[in-house]
Design an enzyme around this catalytic site. Structure first.
Site, PDB file in Angstrom:
ATOM      1  N   HIS A  27     -10.170  -5.398  -2.974  1.00 17.51           N
ATOM      2  CA  HIS A  27      -8.840  -5.648  -2.404  1.00 17.51           C
ATOM      3  C   HIS A  27      -8.964  -6.029  -0.943  1.00 17.51           C
ATOM      4  CE1 HIS A  27      -9.839  -1.364  -2.244  1.00 17.51           C
ATOM      5  NE2 HIS A  27      -9.241  -1.329  -1.065  1.00 17.51           N
TER       6      HIS A  27
ATOM      7  N   HIS B  48      -6.824  -5.819   2.537  1.00 17.23           N
ATOM      8  CA  HIS B  48      -5.671  -5.204   3.202  1.00 17.23           C
ATOM      9  C   HIS B  48      -5.109  -6.200   4.205  1.00 17.23           C
ATOM     10  CE1 HIS B  48      -6.801  -0.804   2.460  1.00 17.23           C
ATOM     11  NE2 HIS B  48      -7.970  -1.380   2.254  1.00 17.23           N
TER      12      HIS B  48
ATOM     13  N   ASP C 208       0.856  -1.195   0.000  1.00 17.78           N
ATOM     14  CA  ASP C 208       0.000   0.000   0.000  1.00 17.78           C
ATOM     15  C   ASP C 208       0.889   1.241   0.000  1.00 17.78           C
ATOM     16  OD1 ASP C 208      -3.223   0.501   1.014  1.00 17.78           O
ATOM     17  OD2 ASP C 208      -1.838   2.194   1.022  1.00 17.78           O
ATOM     18  N   ILE C 209       0.508   2.201  -0.848  1.00 23.82           N
ATOM     19  CA  ILE C 209       1.314   3.411  -1.016  1.00 23.82           C
ATOM     20  C   ILE C 209       1.189   4.369   0.173  1.00 23.82           C
ATOM     21  CG2 ILE C 209      -0.337   4.915  -2.215  1.00 23.82           C
ATOM     22  CD1 ILE C 209       1.783   5.404  -4.344  1.00 23.82           C
TER      23      ILE C 209
ATOM     24  N   GLN D  14     -14.937   2.202   1.303  1.00 28.29           N
ATOM     25  CA  GLN D  14     -14.119   1.749   0.173  1.00 28.29           C
ATOM     26  C   GLN D  14     -13.805   2.966  -0.697  1.00 28.29           C
ATOM     27  OE1 GLN D  14     -15.970  -1.030  -2.564  1.00 28.29           O
ATOM     28  NE2 GLN D  14     -14.006  -1.656  -3.439  1.00 28.29           N
TER      29      GLN D  14
HETATM   30  P1  5GP Z   1      -9.925   1.280   0.481  1.00 30.02           P
HETATM   31  O1  5GP Z   1     -10.548   1.379  -0.884  1.00 30.02           O
HETATM   32  O2  5GP Z   1     -10.055  -0.087   1.104  1.00 30.02           O
HETATM   33  O3  5GP Z   1     -10.427   2.339   1.415  1.00 30.02           O
HETATM   34  O4  5GP Z   1      -8.373   1.539   0.371  1.00 30.02           O
HETATM   35  C1  5GP Z   1      -7.689   1.794  -0.804  1.00 30.02           C
HETATM   36  C2  5GP Z   1      -6.217   1.654  -0.503  1.00 30.02           C
HETATM   37  O5  5GP Z   1      -5.500   1.748  -1.719  1.00 30.02           O
HETATM   38  C3  5GP Z   1      -5.660   2.744   0.425  1.00 30.02           C
HETATM   39  O6  5GP Z   1      -5.046   2.120   1.544  1.00 30.02           O
HETATM   40  C4  5GP Z   1      -4.666   3.493  -0.443  1.00 30.02           C
HETATM   41  O7  5GP Z   1      -3.525   3.904   0.273  1.00 30.02           O
HETATM   42  C5  5GP Z   1      -4.315   2.473  -1.504  1.00 30.02           C
HETATM   43  N1  5GP Z   1      -3.940   3.067  -2.781  1.00 30.02           N
HETATM   44  C6  5GP Z   1      -4.650   3.992  -3.469  1.00 30.02           C
HETATM   45  N2  5GP Z   1      -4.012   4.289  -4.622  1.00 30.02           N
HETATM   46  C7  5GP Z   1      -2.894   3.530  -4.669  1.00 30.02           C
HETATM   47  C8  5GP Z   1      -1.833   3.390  -5.627  1.00 30.02           C
HETATM   48  O8  5GP Z   1      -1.786   4.031  -6.669  1.00 30.02           O
HETATM   49  N3  5GP Z   1      -0.848   2.503  -5.322  1.00 30.02           N
HETATM   50  C9  5GP Z   1      -0.877   1.753  -4.176  1.00 30.02           C
HETATM   51  N4  5GP Z   1       0.137   0.923  -3.984  1.00 30.02           N
HETATM   52  N5  5GP Z   1      -1.858   1.864  -3.256  1.00 30.02           N
HETATM   53  C10 5GP Z   1      -2.846   2.734  -3.504  1.00 30.02           C
END
Ligand code: 5GP
Ligand code: ZN
Length: 138
Positions: A98, A100, A29-30, A92
């Site tokens: 995805h 985590h 995660d970035i 989300q």
């Molecule tokens: P969620 O959709 O479950 O809330 O989380 C999305 C996750 O994707 C976040 O933790 C965010 O940091 C990660 N994320 C968003 N864009 C990117 C990206 O371009 N690269 C990576 N490696 N992670 C990403």
């Protein structure tokens, strides 16, 4: 399709990959909320649990198990949270399914998975359980 994670699968957007097979990709995660925070995704686009094919979901979960073991060996966390959010109401942000993996340590100060325990109304709980049971498709 204009999907960040599909672009990560195709290589259009760079990522730090940790695992790959024919159905699944895992990358760091970035914006890590703890050291070792990584994401496991299906290569085929599916927004949420409601769209993903069963085989892809099983492959994601199987990779999640493998990667959790590797994270435990590498970082020796006190615990691991697995998080998988579906829909904006569930927070989300990226609409490509995805999981985590979030390594956890005692005293790390994260508040994910902490909620107040308040006893529910047993009649309401039972009524909802019966409705859900009737909708289960094998
Ligand atoms: P969620 O959709 O479950 O809330 O989380 C999305 C996750 O994707 C976040 O933790 C965010 O940091 C990660 N994320 C968003 N864009 C990117 C990206 O371009 N690269 C990576 N490696 N992670 C990403
Ligand atoms: Zn996608």
């Amino acid at each position: 399709m204009d999907c960040i994670f599909c672009k990560i699968v195709s290589g259009e957007i760079p990522s730090v990959k940790v695992y790959e097979d024919d159905r699944v990709l895992a990358f760091m995660d970035i914006n890590p909320i703890n050291e070792g925070h990584l994401l496991i995704i299906p290569k085929a686009h599916a927004a949420t649990i409601h769209e993903i094919a069963e085989g892809d979901f099983l492959a994601v979960m199987s990779a999640t198990r493998k990667l959790s073991a590797a994270v435990k060996k590498t970082l020796n966390p006190d615990g691991i949270n697995l998080l998988q959010l579906n829909g904006k109401a569930a927070n989300q942000v990226v609409p490509h399914l995805h999981v985590h993996i979030v390594p956890r340590w005692f005293g790390d100060g994260l508040t994910i998975s902490q909620w107040e325990m308040v006893a529910g109304n047993m009649e309401k709980i039972k009524a909802i359980a019966e409705k859900i049971q009737r909708e289960i498709v094998n």
